[in-house]
Design a protein around this motif. Structure first.
Motif, PDB file in Angstrom:
ATOM      1  N   ASP A  56     -24.264   6.604 -13.995  1.00 33.88           N
ATOM      2  CA  ASP A  56     -23.235   5.942 -13.176  1.00 33.88           C
ATOM      3  C   ASP A  56     -22.679   4.702 -13.865  1.00 33.88           C
ATOM      4  O   ASP A  56     -21.530   4.340 -13.669  1.00 33.88           O
ATOM      5  CB  ASP A  56     -23.832   5.514 -11.822  1.00 33.88           C
ATOM      6  N   VAL A  57     -23.543   4.024 -14.620  1.00 30.09           N
ATOM      7  CA  VAL A  57     -23.166   2.771 -15.271  1.00 30.09           C
ATOM      8  C   VAL A  57     -23.614   2.794 -16.716  1.00 30.09           C
ATOM      9  O   VAL A  57     -24.759   3.144 -17.018  1.00 30.09           O
ATOM     10  CB  VAL A  57     -23.810   1.550 -14.562  1.00 30.09           C
ATOM     11  N   LEU A  58     -22.695   2.435 -17.613  1.00 30.06           N
ATOM     12  CA  LEU A  58     -23.039   2.177 -19.000  1.00 30.06           C
ATOM     13  C   LEU A  58     -22.981   0.669 -19.201  1.00 30.06           C
ATOM     14  O   LEU A  58     -21.989   0.024 -18.846  1.00 30.06           O
ATOM     15  CB  LEU A  58     -22.064   2.851 -19.958  1.00 30.06           C
ATOM     16  N   MET A  59     -24.037   0.132 -19.757  1.00 30.22           N
ATOM     17  CA  MET A  59     -24.103  -1.303 -19.996  1.00 30.22           C
ATOM     18  C   MET A  59     -24.364  -1.499 -21.486  1.00 30.22           C
ATOM     19  O   MET A  59     -25.453  -1.230 -21.980  1.00 30.22           O
ATOM     20  CB  MET A  59     -25.220  -1.923 -19.153  1.00 30.22           C
ATOM     21  N   LEU A  60     -23.321  -1.927 -22.208  1.00 25.40           N
ATOM     22  CA  LEU A  60     -23.419  -2.068 -23.649  1.00 25.40           C
ATOM     23  C   LEU A  60     -23.515  -3.533 -24.043  1.00 25.40           C
ATOM     24  O   LEU A  60     -22.984  -4.412 -23.351  1.00 25.40           O
ATOM     25  CB  LEU A  60     -22.207  -1.450 -24.346  1.00 25.40           C
ATOM     26  N   SER A  61     -24.176  -3.770 -25.170  1.00 21.24           N
ATOM     27  CA  SER A  61     -24.244  -5.114 -25.728  1.00 21.24           C
ATOM     28  C   SER A  61     -23.770  -5.051 -27.170  1.00 21.24           C
ATOM     29  O   SER A  61     -24.412  -4.437 -28.015  1.00 21.24           O
ATOM     30  CB  SER A  61     -25.678  -5.654 -25.668  1.00 21.24           C
ATOM     31  N   GLY A  62     -22.619  -5.669 -27.434  1.00 18.85           N
ATOM     32  CA  GLY A  62     -22.078  -5.697 -28.786  1.00 18.85           C
ATOM     33  C   GLY A  62     -21.050  -4.608 -29.029  1.00 18.85           C
ATOM     34  O   GLY A  62     -20.919  -3.644 -28.267  1.00 18.85           O
ATOM     35  N   GLY A  98     -16.113   9.005 -13.126  1.00 20.67           N
ATOM     36  CA  GLY A  98     -16.101   7.814 -12.276  1.00 20.67           C
ATOM     37  C   GLY A  98     -17.079   6.752 -12.727  1.00 20.67           C
ATOM     38  O   GLY A  98     -17.183   5.691 -12.099  1.00 20.67           O
ATOM     39  N   SER A  99     -17.817   7.008 -13.818  1.00 22.29           N
ATOM     40  CA  SER A  99     -18.759   6.020 -14.328  1.00 22.29           C
ATOM     41  C   SER A  99     -18.020   4.746 -14.730  1.00 22.29           C
ATOM     42  O   SER A  99     -16.891   4.796 -15.219  1.00 22.29           O
ATOM     43  CB  SER A  99     -19.511   6.570 -15.544  1.00 22.29           C
ATOM     44  N   VAL A 100     -18.681   3.610 -14.535  1.00 21.76           N
ATOM     45  CA  VAL A 100     -18.093   2.342 -14.953  1.00 21.76           C
ATOM     46  C   VAL A 100     -18.813   1.849 -16.195  1.00 21.76           C
ATOM     47  O   VAL A 100     -20.001   2.123 -16.395  1.00 21.76           O
ATOM     48  CB  VAL A 100     -18.153   1.276 -13.835  1.00 21.76           C
ATOM     49  N   VAL A 101     -18.087   1.126 -17.019  1.00 17.06           N
ATOM     50  CA  VAL A 101     -18.602   0.670 -18.302  1.00 17.06           C
ATOM     51  C   VAL A 101     -18.488  -0.849 -18.380  1.00 17.06           C
ATOM     52  O   VAL A 101     -17.387  -1.403 -18.306  1.00 17.06           O
ATOM     53  CB  VAL A 101     -17.843   1.311 -19.476  1.00 17.06           C
ATOM     54  N   PHE A 102     -19.640  -1.489 -18.490  1.00 17.16           N
ATOM     55  CA  PHE A 102     -19.710  -2.923 -18.746  1.00 17.16           C
ATOM     56  C   PHE A 102     -20.072  -3.083 -20.218  1.00 17.16           C
ATOM     57  O   PHE A 102     -21.218  -2.828 -20.605  1.00 17.16           O
ATOM     58  CB  PHE A 102     -20.787  -3.589 -17.886  1.00 17.16           C
ATOM     59  N   SER A 103     -19.115  -3.489 -21.024  1.00 15.29           N
ATOM     60  CA  SER A 103     -19.378  -3.658 -22.444  1.00 15.29           C
ATOM     61  C   SER A 103     -19.350  -5.143 -22.764  1.00 15.29           C
ATOM     62  O   SER A 103     -18.291  -5.761 -22.867  1.00 15.29           O
ATOM     63  CB  SER A 103     -18.336  -2.903 -23.271  1.00 15.29           C
ATOM     64  N   PHE A 104     -20.545  -5.711 -22.859  1.00 11.73           N
ATOM     65  CA  PHE A 104     -20.691  -7.157 -23.033  1.00 11.73           C
ATOM     66  C   PHE A 104     -20.664  -7.535 -24.516  1.00 11.73           C
ATOM     67  O   PHE A 104     -21.056  -6.743 -25.370  1.00 11.73           O
ATOM     68  CB  PHE A 104     -22.020  -7.633 -22.436  1.00 11.73           C
ATOM     69  N   PRO A 105     -20.229  -8.762 -24.822  1.00 13.69           N
ATOM     70  CA  PRO A 105     -20.321  -9.238 -26.210  1.00 13.69           C
ATOM     71  C   PRO A 105     -21.771  -9.272 -26.667  1.00 13.69           C
ATOM     72  O   PRO A 105     -22.700  -9.300 -25.854  1.00 13.69           O
ATOM     73  CB  PRO A 105     -19.736 -10.655 -26.132  1.00 13.69           C
ATOM     74  N   GLY A 106     -21.972  -9.298 -27.990  1.00 15.76           N
ATOM     75  CA  GLY A 106     -23.311  -9.154 -28.529  1.00 15.76           C
ATOM     76  C   GLY A 106     -24.156 -10.407 -28.557  1.00 15.76           C
ATOM     77  O   GLY A 106     -25.364 -10.320 -28.773  1.00 15.76           O
ATOM     78  N   ASN A 107     -23.561 -11.575 -28.361  1.00 16.75           N
ATOM     79  CA  ASN A 107     -24.356 -12.797 -28.384  1.00 16.75           C
ATOM     80  C   ASN A 107     -25.258 -12.863 -27.159  1.00 16.75           C
ATOM     81  O   ASN A 107     -24.845 -12.494 -26.057  1.00 16.75           O
ATOM     82  CB  ASN A 107     -23.458 -14.028 -28.444  1.00 16.75           C
ATOM     83  N   PRO A 108     -26.484 -13.348 -27.309  1.00 14.08           N
ATOM     84  CA  PRO A 108     -27.457 -13.304 -26.208  1.00 14.08           C
ATOM     85  C   PRO A 108     -26.988 -13.987 -24.930  1.00 14.08           C
ATOM     86  O   PRO A 108     -27.123 -13.419 -23.841  1.00 14.08           O
ATOM     87  CB  PRO A 108     -28.681 -14.019 -26.801  1.00 14.08           C
ATOM     88  N   VAL A 109     -26.470 -15.186 -25.023  1.00 14.39           N
ATOM     89  CA  VAL A 109     -26.058 -15.907 -23.821  1.00 14.39           C
ATOM     90  C   VAL A 109     -24.858 -15.221 -23.172  1.00 14.39           C
ATOM     91  O   VAL A 109     -24.751 -15.139 -21.947  1.00 14.39           O
ATOM     92  CB  VAL A 109     -25.744 -17.386 -24.137  1.00 14.39           C
ATOM     93  N   SER A 110     -23.939 -14.698 -24.004  1.00 17.13           N
ATOM     94  CA  SER A 110     -22.777 -13.983 -23.470  1.00 17.13           C
ATOM     95  C   SER A 110     -23.210 -12.771 -22.657  1.00 17.13           C
ATOM     96  O   SER A 110     -22.739 -12.541 -21.540  1.00 17.13           O
ATOM     97  CB  SER A 110     -21.859 -13.539 -24.613  1.00 17.13           C
ATOM     98  N   THR A 111     -24.118 -11.983 -23.238  1.00 12.91           N
ATOM     99  CA  THR A 111     -24.614 -10.799 -22.535  1.00 12.91           C
ATOM    100  C   THR A 111     -25.300 -11.179 -21.229  1.00 12.91           C
ATOM    101  O   THR A 111     -25.036 -10.599 -20.174  1.00 12.91           O
ATOM    102  CB  THR A 111     -25.604 -10.029 -23.438  1.00 12.91           C
ATOM    103  N   PHE A 112     -26.194 -12.161 -21.306  1.00 13.91           N
ATOM    104  CA  PHE A 112     -26.984 -12.552 -20.148  1.00 13.91           C
ATOM    105  C   PHE A 112     -26.106 -13.123 -19.040  1.00 13.91           C
ATOM    106  O   PHE A 112     -26.281 -12.807 -17.860  1.00 13.91           O
ATOM    107  CB  PHE A 112     -28.034 -13.581 -20.580  1.00 13.91           C
ATOM    108  N   ALA A 113     -25.150 -13.968 -19.413  1.00 11.19           N
ATOM    109  CA  ALA A 113     -24.261 -14.555 -18.413  1.00 11.19           C
ATOM    110  C   ALA A 113     -23.393 -13.495 -17.757  1.00 11.19           C
ATOM    111  O   ALA A 113     -23.260 -13.450 -16.523  1.00 11.19           O
ATOM    112  CB  ALA A 113     -23.380 -15.630 -19.053  1.00 11.19           C
TER     113      ALA A 113
END
Length: 396
Positions: A238-244, A287-302
């Protein structure tokens, strides 16, 4: 690039229907109620004593009686008894049913009992020390609303109304994806040009705190491999959560590949710090949603705590409200960027207070471990003075 307010609204408007499931009571902790819970009886279900002492009929006090022969002793769990003589008393324990023809409890500390006679040493008030039937909740009243998160305290309420099976929102199926050739496993010894995976491990731990099952996947910086794996997980989760992989580098293939797989880009890049390169989209077919976060640790966590957890609350119908904190120092806003600043918090009286943690930018993982969460500082030109209130996103 769009504003934080616009990005936040877009994320919250792209929810998914997860459906419901029934779980055993003790397996439902941290899930979200999918039904209103009604009281199946009055709470308390009978007039009960709130003290250890004696039960009397107050009419005796009005008639000047201060010494009462003890008729018997009542314990919690005993069916309702009767005070046979209005000038007598019954010893009664906390939680016991108030006997017929008794209307006042006098605690032991205000009596002297000797040779079967209880002598009152105080001036009681009629009706004291009695928890009246239905005074908390009446039968049929809603005691827990749909959308309530199930905590240990909520478990106790559910148990009290006999809910041994609980209807809850299904948890989303989540795939947490790391990207980059520079990453190695936690147990490996990195070469000088490599680093151990940490972002996805932090995300995994945060999801585990929410009792959300998930899988971890790693993608190398190879376009074909990325495309093959993302095609599969878009169908299974249902959700893809990417880092970087979402910045402007030559090997940041994620946005291009997602587009080729039919994932509509809702936005890419937000006027915020940290986490400006944040990419968000939705797969047209699944219908899956994609959260693709930046790769820096604080960026991802925030971004996880600000966007994903807020999105999950809306999906679950979570009725909890935003948390506000009072900052104990002044803070400078950015003229064009919304800031998410790391803070430590503490209670002072009835208010939650915070102080800033000075870090070294979005790559400062060590400072992140000291933070209790993030405050949202709106754009502006004027300094926010000490004592200003900000929205707080607690870290898990």
């Amino acid at each position: 690039m769009i504003s934080f307010e616009e990005a936040f609204e877009k994320v919250l408007s792209h929810t998914i229907e997860l459906g419901t499931e029934t779980l055993p009571l003790l397996s439902s902790t941290h899930r979200i109620l999918a039904e209103d819970i009604m009281a199946d009886r009055d709470f308390p279900p009978f007039n009960r004593s709130t003290k250890d002492g004696i039960a009397i009929n107050y009419r005796a006090i009005e008639e000047g009686i201060t010494e009462f022969p003890v008729q018997g002793v009542l314990s919690a769990g005993l069916s309702q008894q009767r005070l046979e003589n209005a000038s007598h008393c019954l010893e009664i324990m906390t939680g016991a049913v108030l006997p017929h023809d008794a209307d006042t409890i006098i605690m032991y500390e205000e009596t002297e009992i000797s040779n079967g006679i209880a002598k009152i040493t105080s001036t009681p008030k009629k009706g004291q020390n009695i928890h009246s039937q239905g005074s908390d909740i009446e039968k049929g009243e809603v005691i827990l609303k749909k959308g309530t998160q199930i905590t240990s305290a909520v478990i106790g309420v559910l148990a009290s109304v006999g809910k041994h099976q609980v209807l809850v929102q299904k948890a989303p199926r989540i795939c947490v994806i790391s990207t980059g050739n520079e990453l190695v496993e936690v147990h490996d010894t990195p070469e000088p040009h490599q680093i151990r995976k940490s972002n996805v491990i932090s995300l995994s731990a945060a999801l585990s705190n929410q009792r959300i099952a998930h899988e971890l996947v790693h993608l190398p910086d190879v376009k074909e491999a990325i495309e093959s794996k993302l095609k599969q997980v878009l169908e299974d989760f249902d959700v893809l959560m990417l880092s970087g992989g979402v910045s402007k580098g030559k090997f940041d293939y994620i946005p291009e590949v997602l587009n080729s797989l039919g994932v509509e880009k809702i936005f890419h890049r937000v006027a915020q710090r940290p986490g400006k390169p944040f990419w968000f989209g939705r797969h047209e077919k699944s219908g899956s949603v994609v959260f693709s976060f930046p790769g820096n640790p604080v960026s991802t966590f925030a971004n996880y705590h600000v966007y994903f957890l807020s999105w999950l609350k809306v999906v679950n119908g979570d009725i909890s409200t935003h948390i506000e904190v009072t900052l104990q120092e002044e803070v400078n806003p950015h003229p064009t960027l919304t800031l998410f600043l790391q803070v430590q918090t503490h209670w002072k009286g009835s208010k939650l207070h915070a102080r800033l943690i000075k870090g070294n930018g979005s790559g400062d993982l060590v400072n992140l471990a000291q933070a209790h969460g993030f405050i949202k500082v709106p754009t502006g030109e004027k300094v926010f003075e000490k004592g200003q209130t900000f929205t707080f996103f607690p870290a898990s």
